[in-house]
Design a protein around this motif. Structure first.
Motif, PDB file in Angstrom:
ATOM      1  N   LEU A   1     -24.786   2.208   2.731  1.00 23.95           N
ATOM      2  CA  LEU A   1     -25.146   2.312   1.320  1.00 23.95           C
ATOM      3  C   LEU A   1     -24.065   1.763   0.397  1.00 23.95           C
ATOM      4  O   LEU A   1     -24.311   1.582  -0.789  1.00 23.95           O
ATOM      5  CB  LEU A   1     -25.401   3.777   0.956  1.00 23.95           C
ATOM      6  N   GLY A   2     -22.878   1.537   0.932  1.00 24.45           N
ATOM      7  CA  GLY A   2     -21.792   1.048   0.099  1.00 24.45           C
ATOM      8  C   GLY A   2     -20.475   1.124   0.830  1.00 24.45           C
ATOM      9  O   GLY A   2     -20.420   1.477   2.014  1.00 24.45           O
ATOM     10  N   GLY A   3     -19.414   0.785   0.103  1.00 22.52           N
ATOM     11  CA  GLY A   3     -18.085   0.810   0.684  1.00 22.52           C
ATOM     12  C   GLY A   3     -17.061   1.238  -0.345  1.00 22.52           C
ATOM     13  O   GLY A   3     -17.269   1.114  -1.555  1.00 22.52           O
ATOM     14  N   ILE A   4     -15.958   1.764   0.153  1.00 17.48           N
ATOM     15  CA  ILE A   4     -14.844   2.171  -0.702  1.00 17.48           C
ATOM     16  C   ILE A   4     -13.574   1.944   0.111  1.00 17.48           C
ATOM     17  O   ILE A   4     -13.529   2.255   1.302  1.00 17.48           O
ATOM     18  CB  ILE A   4     -15.010   3.630  -1.186  1.00 17.48           C
ATOM     19  N   THR A   5     -12.577   1.374  -0.539  1.00 14.73           N
ATOM     20  CA  THR A   5     -11.367   0.985   0.178  1.00 14.73           C
ATOM     21  C   THR A   5     -10.131   1.314  -0.646  1.00 14.73           C
ATOM     22  O   THR A   5     -10.108   1.098  -1.861  1.00 14.73           O
ATOM     23  CB  THR A   5     -11.377  -0.535   0.467  1.00 14.73           C
ATOM     24  N   LEU A   6      -9.127   1.829   0.032  1.00 13.90           N
ATOM     25  CA  LEU A   6      -7.785   1.901  -0.530  1.00 13.90           C
ATOM     26  C   LEU A   6      -7.031   0.691   0.001  1.00 13.90           C
ATOM     27  O   LEU A   6      -6.890   0.526   1.215  1.00 13.90           O
ATOM     28  CB  LEU A   6      -7.075   3.192  -0.117  1.00 13.90           C
ATOM     29  N   ASN A   7      -6.596  -0.178  -0.888  1.00 17.46           N
ATOM     30  CA  ASN A   7      -5.895  -1.409  -0.527  1.00 17.46           C
ATOM     31  C   ASN A   7      -4.435  -1.323  -0.921  1.00 17.46           C
ATOM     32  O   ASN A   7      -4.068  -0.593  -1.840  1.00 17.46           O
ATOM     33  CB  ASN A   7      -6.517  -2.605  -1.268  1.00 17.46           C
ATOM     34  N   ASP A   8      -3.638  -2.109  -0.241  1.00 18.57           N
ATOM     35  CA  ASP A   8      -2.227  -2.278  -0.606  1.00 18.57           C
ATOM     36  C   ASP A   8      -1.492  -0.945  -0.693  1.00 18.57           C
ATOM     37  O   ASP A   8      -0.803  -0.661  -1.681  1.00 18.57           O
ATOM     38  CB  ASP A   8      -2.098  -3.050  -1.926  1.00 18.57           C
ATOM     39  N   LEU A   9      -1.618  -0.131   0.353  1.00 18.31           N
ATOM     40  CA  LEU A   9      -0.877   1.122   0.401  1.00 18.31           C
ATOM     41  C   LEU A   9       0.614   0.814   0.432  1.00 18.31           C
ATOM     42  O   LEU A   9       1.065   0.016   1.256  1.00 18.31           O
ATOM     43  CB  LEU A   9      -1.258   1.941   1.634  1.00 18.31           C
ATOM     44  N   VAL A  10       1.358   1.430  -0.476  1.00 17.04           N
ATOM     45  CA  VAL A  10       2.790   1.197  -0.587  1.00 17.04           C
ATOM     46  C   VAL A  10       3.507   2.513  -0.299  1.00 17.04           C
ATOM     47  O   VAL A  10       3.313   3.496  -1.014  1.00 17.04           O
ATOM     48  CB  VAL A  10       3.159   0.680  -1.995  1.00 17.04           C
ATOM     49  N   PRO A  11       4.350   2.538   0.737  1.00 20.08           N
ATOM     50  CA  PRO A  11       5.099   3.761   1.038  1.00 20.08           C
ATOM     51  C   PRO A  11       6.348   3.865   0.159  1.00 20.08           C
ATOM     52  O   PRO A  11       6.520   3.106  -0.789  1.00 20.08           O
ATOM     53  CB  PRO A  11       5.467   3.564   2.509  1.00 20.08           C
ATOM     54  N   GLY A  12       7.220   4.782   0.509  1.00 19.06           N
ATOM     55  CA  GLY A  12       8.484   4.929  -0.196  1.00 19.06           C
ATOM     56  C   GLY A  12       8.326   5.586  -1.548  1.00 19.06           C
ATOM     57  O   GLY A  12       7.440   6.417  -1.744  1.00 19.06           O
ATOM     58  N   PRO A  13       9.148   5.205  -2.513  1.00 17.24           N
ATOM     59  CA  PRO A  13       9.134   5.894  -3.798  1.00 17.24           C
ATOM     60  C   PRO A  13       7.895   5.608  -4.646  1.00 17.24           C
ATOM     61  O   PRO A  13       7.605   6.357  -5.564  1.00 17.24           O
ATOM     62  CB  PRO A  13      10.404   5.386  -4.502  1.00 17.24           C
ATOM     63  N   PHE A  14       7.149   4.543  -4.332  1.00 20.64           N
ATOM     64  CA  PHE A  14       5.956   4.221  -5.119  1.00 20.64           C
ATOM     65  C   PHE A  14       4.756   5.057  -4.687  1.00 20.64           C
ATOM     66  O   PHE A  14       4.028   5.590  -5.515  1.00 20.64           O
ATOM     67  CB  PHE A  14       5.659   2.725  -4.994  1.00 20.64           C
ATOM     68  N   ARG A  15       4.517   5.175  -3.386  1.00 23.97           N
ATOM     69  CA  ARG A  15       3.431   5.995  -2.809  1.00 23.97           C
ATOM     70  C   ARG A  15       2.116   5.780  -3.551  1.00 23.97           C
ATOM     71  O   ARG A  15       1.504   6.709  -4.068  1.00 23.97           O
ATOM     72  CB  ARG A  15       3.787   7.482  -2.813  1.00 23.97           C
ATOM     73  N   SER A  16       1.659   4.539  -3.587  1.00 28.07           N
ATOM     74  CA  SER A  16       0.503   4.177  -4.401  1.00 28.07           C
ATOM     75  C   SER A  16      -0.446   3.288  -3.623  1.00 28.07           C
ATOM     76  O   SER A  16      -0.091   2.730  -2.586  1.00 28.07           O
ATOM     77  CB  SER A  16       0.995   3.448  -5.660  1.00 28.07           C
TER      78      SER A  16
END
Length: 185
Positions: A80-95
């Motif tokens: 029915l659709g898709g959802i993605t978390l892209n460009d996971l950044v570790p360390g102090p950014f955690r975004s």
């Protein structure tokens, strides 16, 4: 491995697999007239199982490397659709950056709102992210409503941000701060 989650009694959010190639191609073909206003231009191969398998192969490699988390929304075997978390950044950014789409026959039922909320909870509790960012075309009011309902706030507007539907388009930028934990906590 992130466990599947129920969004409704009939719809589940689960990690994408290579076996989703046929279902994704079908969902894009069914919904392209609706989605093309909000998506980059796509080659004809995008709408084929082979094209989706190629895309999934790259996406799942990035998942193994910890850079992306791709989910699909499914009802039985139908995507029915898709959802993605892209460009996971570790360390102090955690975004991470959030992207999502929904088949035209499911729009307006609150399904993507539940999916975004579920992904935000996973990002906080399992992935230990601090924040998620997202962007929408300035005229994509429906997507902006999803973000507002799920705790995102607008943090700016980026002129000519992405090439969508054949032209460079302005986008509103959003973020959701998930927690105030120190990195690694």
């Amino acid at each position: 491995m992130i466990a599947p989650r129920s969004l409704t009694p009939d719809v589940q959010l689960r990690l994408a697999t290579l076996d989703d190639d046929i279902g994704l191609a079908d969902a894009y073909v069914r919904s392209w007239d609706h989605l093309k206003e909000w998506e980059p231009d796509r080659a004809d191969s995008w709408f084929t199982p082979a094209g989706q398998r190629e895309r999934l192969t790259g996406t799942l490699e990035r998942y193994k490397d910890g850079r992306t988390v791709p989910w699909v929304l499914v009802e039985g075997e139908r995507i029915l659709g898709g959802i993605t978390l892209n460009d996971l950044v570790p360390g102090p950014f955690r975004s991470s950056s959030l992207g999502y789409w929904l088949a035209v026959d499911r729009v307006g039922r609150g399904l993507m709102t539940r999916a975004v909320e579920t992904v935000a909870e996973i990002a906080d509790t399992e992935l230990k992210l601090h924040r998620i960012e997202a962007s929408t075309r300035t005229d994509n009011v429906a997507s902006q409503k999803v973000l507002h309902r799920t705790g995102f706030t607008q943090i700016g507007t980026a002129p000519t941000y992405l090439h969508i539907a054949g032209a460079w388009r302005d986008h509103h930028l959003f973020q959701r701060v998930l927690n105030d934990r120190a990195p690694g906590a």
